[in-house]
Design a protein around this motif. Structure first.
Motif, PDB file in Angstrom:
ATOM      1  N   LEU A 197      31.569  49.239  62.104  1.00  0.00           N
ATOM      2  CA  LEU A 197      31.186  48.243  61.097  1.00  0.00           C
ATOM      3  C   LEU A 197      31.305  46.822  61.643  1.00  0.00           C
ATOM      4  O   LEU A 197      30.501  45.949  61.303  1.00  0.00           O
ATOM      5  CB  LEU A 197      32.058  48.391  59.850  1.00  0.00           C
ATOM      6  N   ASP A 198      32.280  46.588  62.500  1.00  0.00           N
ATOM      7  CA  ASP A 198      32.474  45.246  63.066  1.00  0.00           C
ATOM      8  C   ASP A 198      31.316  44.842  63.973  1.00  0.00           C
ATOM      9  O   ASP A 198      31.069  43.646  64.183  1.00  0.00           O
ATOM     10  CB  ASP A 198      33.786  45.192  63.866  1.00  0.00           C
ATOM     11  N   ARG A 199      30.592  45.816  64.507  1.00  0.00           N
ATOM     12  CA  ARG A 199      29.472  45.536  65.422  1.00  0.00           C
ATOM     13  C   ARG A 199      28.105  45.646  64.747  1.00  0.00           C
ATOM     14  O   ARG A 199      27.104  45.164  65.277  1.00  0.00           O
ATOM     15  CB  ARG A 199      29.494  46.516  66.602  1.00  0.00           C
ATOM     16  N   LEU A 200      28.075  46.295  63.616  1.00  0.00           N
ATOM     17  CA  LEU A 200      26.818  46.625  62.961  1.00  0.00           C
ATOM     18  C   LEU A 200      26.078  45.379  62.480  1.00  0.00           C
ATOM     19  O   LEU A 200      26.653  44.529  61.814  1.00  0.00           O
ATOM     20  CB  LEU A 200      27.109  47.550  61.771  1.00  0.00           C
ATOM     21  N   LYS A 201      24.780  45.282  62.850  1.00  0.00           N
ATOM     22  CA  LYS A 201      23.922  44.185  62.409  1.00  0.00           C
ATOM     23  C   LYS A 201      22.891  44.718  61.425  1.00  0.00           C
ATOM     24  O   LYS A 201      22.521  45.906  61.476  1.00  0.00           O
ATOM     25  CB  LYS A 201      23.186  43.545  63.603  1.00  0.00           C
ATOM     26  N   PRO A 202      22.383  43.871  60.540  1.00  0.00           N
ATOM     27  CA  PRO A 202      21.292  44.307  59.671  1.00  0.00           C
ATOM     28  C   PRO A 202      20.125  44.851  60.499  1.00  0.00           C
ATOM     29  O   PRO A 202      19.726  44.253  61.498  1.00  0.00           O
ATOM     30  CB  PRO A 202      20.904  43.025  58.931  1.00  0.00           C
ATOM     31  N   GLY A 203      19.613  46.009  60.103  1.00  0.00           N
ATOM     32  CA  GLY A 203      18.504  46.630  60.816  1.00  0.00           C
ATOM     33  C   GLY A 203      18.928  47.637  61.859  1.00  0.00           C
ATOM     34  O   GLY A 203      18.076  48.371  62.402  1.00  0.00           O
ATOM     35  N   ASP A 204      20.216  47.693  62.187  1.00  0.00           N
ATOM     36  CA  ASP A 204      20.702  48.706  63.115  1.00  0.00           C
ATOM     37  C   ASP A 204      20.750  50.069  62.417  1.00  0.00           C
ATOM     38  O   ASP A 204      20.798  50.163  61.186  1.00  0.00           O
ATOM     39  CB  ASP A 204      22.115  48.363  63.616  1.00  0.00           C
ATOM     40  N   LEU A 250      30.792  61.839  54.102  1.00  0.00           N
ATOM     41  CA  LEU A 250      29.435  61.520  54.558  1.00  0.00           C
ATOM     42  C   LEU A 250      28.829  60.421  53.687  1.00  0.00           C
ATOM     43  O   LEU A 250      28.214  59.475  54.196  1.00  0.00           O
ATOM     44  CB  LEU A 250      28.550  62.766  54.518  1.00  0.00           C
ATOM     45  N   ALA A 251      29.013  60.546  52.368  1.00  0.00           N
ATOM     46  CA  ALA A 251      28.471  59.544  51.446  1.00  0.00           C
ATOM     47  C   ALA A 251      29.128  58.182  51.676  1.00  0.00           C
ATOM     48  O   ALA A 251      28.470  57.138  51.545  1.00  0.00           O
ATOM     49  CB  ALA A 251      28.683  59.998  50.000  1.00  0.00           C
ATOM     50  N   ARG A 252      30.397  58.182  52.023  1.00  0.00           N
ATOM     51  CA  ARG A 252      31.079  56.911  52.288  1.00  0.00           C
ATOM     52  C   ARG A 252      30.476  56.224  53.507  1.00  0.00           C
ATOM     53  O   ARG A 252      30.248  55.010  53.503  1.00  0.00           O
ATOM     54  CB  ARG A 252      32.571  57.146  52.487  1.00  0.00           C
ATOM     55  N   TYR A 253      30.229  56.985  54.568  1.00  0.00           N
ATOM     56  CA  TYR A 253      29.594  56.410  55.760  1.00  0.00           C
ATOM     57  C   TYR A 253      28.210  55.848  55.419  1.00  0.00           C
ATOM     58  O   TYR A 253      27.836  54.766  55.886  1.00  0.00           O
ATOM     59  CB  TYR A 253      29.465  57.464  56.856  1.00  0.00           C
ATOM     60  N   VAL A 254      27.464  56.574  54.611  1.00  0.00           N
ATOM     61  CA  VAL A 254      26.132  56.116  54.204  1.00  0.00           C
ATOM     62  C   VAL A 254      26.242  54.813  53.413  1.00  0.00           C
ATOM     63  O   VAL A 254      25.547  53.826  53.692  1.00  0.00           O
ATOM     64  CB  VAL A 254      25.429  57.196  53.352  1.00  0.00           C
ATOM     65  N   ARG A 255      27.114  54.813  52.426  1.00  0.00           N
ATOM     66  CA  ARG A 255      27.244  53.648  51.539  1.00  0.00           C
ATOM     67  C   ARG A 255      27.690  52.403  52.321  1.00  0.00           C
ATOM     68  O   ARG A 255      27.109  51.317  52.160  1.00  0.00           O
ATOM     69  CB  ARG A 255      28.243  53.953  50.430  1.00  0.00           C
ATOM     70  N   GLU A 256      28.674  52.556  53.186  1.00  0.00           N
ATOM     71  CA  GLU A 256      29.196  51.398  53.909  1.00  0.00           C
ATOM     72  C   GLU A 256      28.233  50.921  54.988  1.00  0.00           C
ATOM     73  O   GLU A 256      28.184  49.724  55.289  1.00  0.00           O
ATOM     74  CB  GLU A 256      30.576  51.727  54.479  1.00  0.00           C
ATOM     75  N   THR A 257      27.450  51.825  55.553  1.00  0.00           N
ATOM     76  CA  THR A 257      26.383  51.408  56.470  1.00  0.00           C
ATOM     77  C   THR A 257      25.393  50.508  55.751  1.00  0.00           C
ATOM     78  O   THR A 257      25.020  49.435  56.235  1.00  0.00           O
ATOM     79  CB  THR A 257      25.647  52.632  57.047  1.00  0.00           C
TER      80      THR A 257
END
Length: 328
Positions: free
Chosen positions: A81-88, A117-124
């Protein structure tokens, strides 16, 4: 000189910001591996970069032995999450270790597994990313009754003589049960991209059959592979060849599910990479393999400086330099 170095670093950082990143979270079937002493085990996530051009950066966070629960509880998800950019993109693939009985890893399909799994989806999505759910790749299980397996990680320390001695049949038997169904269910409920990695690898292994499918895995008779002198019967983890076969198929499936990625899809006959993502880590054996081919061969090099080989005038080898690779 210091100013020039700083400028290069800034330009490199700016260039990385323009790239779309595909993050991978998952278990040992996708994970980065120990490359010491010439070890041959690979995760399919290591090889995925070979099948997308330099507009795509594959950032593989999958780790041996992790489940959807332990990956989160160890703080590994926060690093993504710390590295994730919009569109990744974030590829989410768990199941192998969620099945295991240990409390720090175990989840149940239809309840705690689906929740994680749903938590990973939601937080992404909350971070502007695009989630992609995959179910687990198959184990190479041609046994009528699957052998007892409380921890796939134990396979890594076994030798050939330690392997299961049961007679194999001609039909690949599922070992994942509802753990292969849950990711599809979550994807439908949450309108998420889904890639059926289980079906893709089932068709691959079943199509190859009982004997040929061994070539995908860490499956060696004693004395046939120098890095595994005592042999090995590991029907879960991939070798170099298997990781690339699976990564290529999953890259195609990703592009079919997300057509936007298709314009970044690339391929080469041979990839050389010192980080273990390619078919070879050194250029010399790659060139030797290419020279032995009766067809034209494309060799792509991922990063680093390389000594340009001297080739015959009529050589049909083409080199592609990627990820900052250059000739000395």
């Amino acid at each position: 000189m210091a100013t020039l170095a700083a400028l290069v670093i800034m330009l490199t950082a700016a260039d990385n910001e323009k790239k779309t990143t595909i993050f991978i979270i998952g278990d040992s079937t996708a994970a980065q591996k120990d490359l010491s002493k010439g070890k041959l085990e690979r995760g399919w996530g290591m090889a995925l970069q070979c099948y997308f051009d330099d507009h795509i950066l594959v950032d593989n966070h999958a780790v041996n032995g992790r489940s959807s629960l332990s990956f989160f509880n160890e703080g590994r998800w926060q690093k993504v999450l710390d590295r994730l950019k919009p569109g990744d993109y974030v590829i989410i693939q768990f199941g192998h270790n969620d099945e295991k009985p240990k409390a720090d890893r175990h989840t149940d399909p239809g309840s705690t597994f689906d929740y994680m799994l749903a938590r990973y989806v939601r937080e992404t999505r909350e971070h502007g990313g695009i989630p992609v759910l995959m179910n687990s790749v198959v184990r190479r299980n041609f046994f009528v009754n699957a052998p007892e397996n409380d921890d796939d990680e134990k396979l890594r320390t076994q030798t050939f003589k330690d392997g299961v001695k049961m007679v194999e049949g001609d039909t690949l038997i599922d070992t994942h049960g509802l753990y292969r169904v849950a990711p599809r269910d979550v994807a439908r409920r949450m309108n998420v991209h889904f890639v059926d990695a289980n079906q893709i690898t089932h068709d691959l292994e079943q199509g190859l059959g009982t004997e040929a499918s061994k070539k995908l895995h860490m499956w060696y008779l004693p004395g046939t592979e120098p890095t595994e002198p005592n042999g090995k019967q590991d029907n879960t983890h991939y070798n170099v060849y298997g990781a690339h076969v699976v990564a290529r198929l999953l890259a195609d499936a990703l592009c079919a599910e997300i057509p936007l990625l298709s314009k970044y899809r690339c391929d080469a006959d041979i990839t050389v990479d010192r980080q273990g993502r390619g078919d070879y880590m050194d250029l010399e054996p790659a060139v030797a393999a290419a020279m032995a081919s009766s067809k034209p061969v494309t060799i792509q090099l991922l990063g680093g400086e390389w000594q340009q080989p001297r080739l015959p005038r009529k050589s049909r080898i083409t080199f592609v330099l990627r990820q900052g690779a250059s000739w000395k």
